[in-house]
Design an enzyme around this catalytic site. Structure first.
Site: not given
Length: 185
Positions: A26, A52-54, A185
């Protein structure tokens, strides 16, 4: 670590999703300035006003897709490419479209560096009239934005809040599963 603390402890059970998230670094998909926080369970800023999403949300969405090795995926909104890479670990192939050329260039470099050969990346506006999207719509499905009601209706997809359902008469030959994703994202 991220897998046990953020994902398994919160109900992510898919071994395919957990394996993909353990194998895709990541930190390489977030801006250098945020690499220290790559595995924090929070969204991080990328470019063009996007995030960017968790990790938990990415895992939850990916698990909900329940992809198999023969599934084909259409992703609208490549963003950093992290979710795309995870989808490519689970599906036969992924077509991803982003309107931002900078995202596409950066993601393409990451995909090459990590040896992904089952990702087709396009830079285009994913509006229904898009010459990129139209020929793909009958072969791939993974609607990811809630702002394209006309596209979904044309494809036999009904939006219900932030959920997507597929009508039985949907003309998508390869549709297996579909979920939505917010603007992040």
């Amino acid at each position: 670590d991220m897998l046990s603390r953020h994902l398994e402890a919160r109900g992510i059970e898919s071994t395919r999703v957990l394996d993909a998230m353990a194998r895709v670094p990541r930190e390489e998909f977030v801006p250098h300035v945020f690499r220290y926080a790559a595995y924090d369970d929070r969204a991080l800023e990328i470019d063009c006003g996007q995030t960017i999403s968790q990790p938990y949300m990415v895992a939850l969405m990916t698990q909900a897709l329940n992809l198999g090795p023969h599934d084909r995926v259409l992703e609208i909104g490549t963003g950093s490419g992290y979710l795309t890479a995870l989808l490519a670990m689970e599906a036969a192939d992924v077509v991803t479209i982003d309107i931002h050329a900078d995202f596409s260039r950066a993601a393409a470099e990451k995909f090459r560096a990590h040896g992904f050969t089952n990702i087709a990346l396009h830079t285009a506006d994913a509006a229904f009239e898009s010459p990129v999207l139209a020929p793909l719509a009958e072969r791939y499905a993974r609607p990811s934005m809630v702002d394209i009601d006309a596209l979904f209706a044309s494809l036999g997809v009904e939006l219900r809040g932030k959920a997507v359902t597929l009508r039985e008469d949907a003309p998508l030959a390869w549709v297996r599963r579909a979920i939505t994703r917010g603007a992040a994202e």
